[in-house]
Design a protein around this motif. Structure first.
Motif, PDB file in Angstrom:
ATOM      1  N   ARG A 153       9.050  -6.442 -12.504  1.00  0.00           N
ATOM      2  CA  ARG A 153       7.704  -6.651 -11.951  1.00  0.00           C
ATOM      3  C   ARG A 153       6.931  -7.694 -12.747  1.00  0.00           C
ATOM      4  O   ARG A 153       6.219  -8.529 -12.175  1.00  0.00           O
ATOM      5  N   ARG A 154       7.066  -7.666 -14.071  1.00  0.00           N
ATOM      6  CA  ARG A 154       6.434  -8.715 -14.885  1.00  0.00           C
ATOM      7  C   ARG A 154       7.044 -10.068 -14.558  1.00  0.00           C
ATOM      8  O   ARG A 154       6.343 -11.089 -14.476  1.00  0.00           O
ATOM      9  N   ASN A 155       8.345 -10.080 -14.395  1.00  0.00           N
ATOM     10  CA  ASN A 155       9.059 -11.312 -14.066  1.00  0.00           C
ATOM     11  C   ASN A 155       8.561 -11.882 -12.744  1.00  0.00           C
ATOM     12  O   ASN A 155       8.302 -13.090 -12.620  1.00  0.00           O
ATOM     13  N   ALA A 156       8.435 -11.006 -11.728  1.00  0.00           N
ATOM     14  CA  ALA A 156       7.974 -11.452 -10.416  1.00  0.00           C
ATOM     15  C   ALA A 156       6.558 -12.014 -10.487  1.00  0.00           C
ATOM     16  O   ALA A 156       6.254 -13.070  -9.907  1.00  0.00           O
ATOM     17  N   ALA A 157       5.691 -11.332 -11.220  1.00  0.00           N
ATOM     18  CA  ALA A 157       4.318 -11.818 -11.360  1.00  0.00           C
ATOM     19  C   ALA A 157       4.288 -13.158 -12.081  1.00  0.00           C
ATOM     20  O   ALA A 157       3.561 -14.080 -11.686  1.00  0.00           O
ATOM     21  N   GLY A 158       5.117 -13.292 -13.120  1.00  0.00           N
ATOM     22  CA  GLY A 158       5.171 -14.539 -13.873  1.00  0.00           C
ATOM     23  C   GLY A 158       5.698 -15.704 -13.070  1.00  0.00           C
ATOM     24  O   GLY A 158       5.336 -16.854 -13.322  1.00  0.00           O
ATOM     25  N   GLN A 159       6.536 -15.408 -12.086  1.00  0.00           N
ATOM     26  CA  GLN A 159       7.083 -16.463 -11.231  1.00  0.00           C
ATOM     27  C   GLN A 159       6.253 -16.691  -9.975  1.00  0.00           C
ATOM     28  O   GLN A 159       6.625 -17.476  -9.113  1.00  0.00           O
ATOM     29  N   GLY A 160       5.135 -15.977  -9.874  1.00  0.00           N
ATOM     30  CA  GLY A 160       4.260 -16.169  -8.725  1.00  0.00           C
ATOM     31  C   GLY A 160       4.791 -15.553  -7.443  1.00  0.00           C
ATOM     32  O   GLY A 160       4.485 -16.040  -6.347  1.00  0.00           O
ATOM     33  N   VAL A 161       5.562 -14.471  -7.585  1.00  0.00           N
ATOM     34  CA  VAL A 161       6.095 -13.775  -6.406  1.00  0.00           C
ATOM     35  C   VAL A 161       5.724 -12.293  -6.508  1.00  0.00           C
ATOM     36  O   VAL A 161       6.592 -11.412  -6.612  1.00  0.00           O
ATOM     37  N   PRO A 162       4.438 -11.976  -6.490  1.00  0.00           N
ATOM     38  CA  PRO A 162       4.025 -10.584  -6.654  1.00  0.00           C
ATOM     39  C   PRO A 162       4.450  -9.686  -5.493  1.00  0.00           C
ATOM     40  O   PRO A 162       4.422  -8.459  -5.622  1.00  0.00           O
ATOM     41  N   ALA A 163       4.849 -10.286  -4.366  1.00  0.00           N
ATOM     42  CA  ALA A 163       5.274  -9.494  -3.210  1.00  0.00           C
ATOM     43  C   ALA A 163       6.670  -8.907  -3.376  1.00  0.00           C
ATOM     44  O   ALA A 163       7.087  -8.071  -2.567  1.00  0.00           O
ATOM     45  N   ALA A 164       7.399  -9.326  -4.403  1.00  0.00           N
ATOM     46  CA  ALA A 164       8.741  -8.782  -4.631  1.00  0.00           C
ATOM     47  C   ALA A 164       8.647  -7.275  -4.839  1.00  0.00           C
ATOM     48  O   ALA A 164       7.823  -6.797  -5.618  1.00  0.00           O
ATOM     49  N   ARG A 165       9.508  -6.520  -4.150  1.00  0.00           N
ATOM     50  CA  ARG A 165       9.416  -5.054  -4.162  1.00  0.00           C
ATOM     51  C   ARG A 165      10.568  -4.442  -4.951  1.00  0.00           C
ATOM     52  O   ARG A 165      11.730  -4.787  -4.736  1.00  0.00           O
ATOM     53  N   PHE A 166      10.210  -3.511  -5.818  1.00  0.00           N
ATOM     54  CA  PHE A 166      11.189  -2.841  -6.669  1.00  0.00           C
ATOM     55  C   PHE A 166      10.969  -1.335  -6.600  1.00  0.00           C
ATOM     56  O   PHE A 166       9.839  -0.864  -6.480  1.00  0.00           O
ATOM     57  N   GLU A 167      12.073  -0.595  -6.699  1.00  0.00           N
ATOM     58  CA  GLU A 167      11.996   0.854  -6.565  1.00  0.00           C
ATOM     59  C   GLU A 167      13.011   1.517  -7.481  1.00  0.00           C
ATOM     60  O   GLU A 167      14.131   1.025  -7.645  1.00  0.00           O
ATOM     61  N   LEU A 168      12.606   2.628  -8.075  1.00  0.00           N
ATOM     62  CA  LEU A 168      13.502   3.415  -8.921  1.00  0.00           C
ATOM     63  C   LEU A 168      14.493   4.169  -8.036  1.00  0.00           C
ATOM     64  O   LEU A 168      14.092   4.887  -7.116  1.00  0.00           O
ATOM     65  N   ALA A 169      15.779   4.000  -8.298  1.00  0.00           N
ATOM     66  CA  ALA A 169      16.796   4.677  -7.492  1.00  0.00           C
ATOM     67  C   ALA A 169      18.086   4.783  -8.277  1.00  0.00           C
ATOM     68  O   ALA A 169      18.457   3.865  -9.014  1.00  0.00           O
ATOM     69  N   ASP A 170      18.770   5.896  -8.097  1.00  0.00           N
ATOM     70  CA  ASP A 170      20.065   6.153  -8.718  1.00  0.00           C
ATOM     71  C   ASP A 170      21.132   5.983  -7.643  1.00  0.00           C
ATOM     72  O   ASP A 170      21.298   6.843  -6.780  1.00  0.00           O
ATOM     73  N   MET A 171      21.852   4.873  -7.701  1.00  0.00           N
ATOM     74  CA  MET A 171      22.829   4.569  -6.659  1.00  0.00           C
ATOM     75  C   MET A 171      23.965   5.583  -6.628  1.00  0.00           C
ATOM     76  O   MET A 171      24.505   5.887  -5.564  1.00  0.00           O
TER      77      MET A 171
END
Length: 221
Positions: A76-94
């Motif tokens: 999420r920090r990476n996405a914000a730093g790259q100007g892509v705050p819309a990138a979606r991330f979710e906690l999941a155990d595959m």
């Protein structure tokens, strides 16, 4: 055995993950360029989020999932730093999703799954590997594709390196192995790697390594 969540958290908290290179893997970029990324996309074991970020920027409906809370915070920090705050991330155990259909149903169904350096983690854990493959089958739409980029054992190198045979034998019933070829995986030398794991490994001036890998394209039937 697979690594506990705490060990994954540690390498993100200390920024010592050898697979965090500050960019998407070139092999995954090439897949998108060549038209193999389609529809709704799952980035399984998204780590630092580079592929989720890159595909979101290109307009894909993509979800990055990871077992590690620290990985998701990093992404999420990476996405914000790259100007892509819309990138979606979710906690999941595959792995857990392979044993619990309700968990997979909550995440939904995807047309494309990108696995960059997750499958090989289960090299020495056949039950976890089988559960992971079941999860992929539940999450991938019929006719959809799973792309697996995994470290290869054809050369000395770091990480859990696997044979092409392990990929072939893991994706059988309910799958069609459409393509499997040698590839390259970019990594970096960090303190998280033991000296033994670096025997025979040559790094560039910036500390990056182009490790032997497999790239598989698998169709869900």
């Amino acid at each position: 055995m697979t690594r506990p969540v705490e060990s994954w958290n540690h390498v993100y908290d200390t920024d010592t993950a050898p697979w965090v290179i500050g960019q998407p893997q070139p092999e995954i970029v090439a897949l998108e360029r060549d038209g193999w990324i389609r529809g709704r996309v799952l980035d399984a074991g998204c780590g630092a989020g580079e592929h989720t970020i890159a595909l979101t920027r290109l307009g894909y409906d993509v979800r990055g999932v990871d077992l590690s809370p620290s990985a998701l915070a990093f992404a999420r920090r990476n996405a914000a730093g790259q100007g892509v705050p819309a990138a979606r991330f979710e906690l999941a155990d595959m792995v857990a999703m392979g044993d619990d259909p309700d968990l997979a149903a909550e995440l939904g169904v995807f047309d494309t799954v990108v696995d960059s350096a997750l499958f090989h983690v289960f090299r020495e854990n056949p039950p976890a590997r089988a559960s992971y493959v079941r999860a992929l089958h539940a999450l991938c739409a019929p006719g959809g594709r799973v792309h697996v980029l995994a470290l290869s054992d054809v050369e000395p190198g770091f990480g859990p390196r696997i044979s092409d045979g392990l990929i072939r034998e893991s994706f059988t019933t309910g799958w069609e192995l459409e393509d499997l070829r040698p590839a390259r995986y970019l990594g970096r030398i960090t303190e998280a790697l033991s000296p033994e794991s670096l025997a025979g490994v040559s790094a560039g001036p910036d500390g990056t390594v182009r490790a032997a890998a497999w790239l598989a394209r698998i169709v869900r039937r």
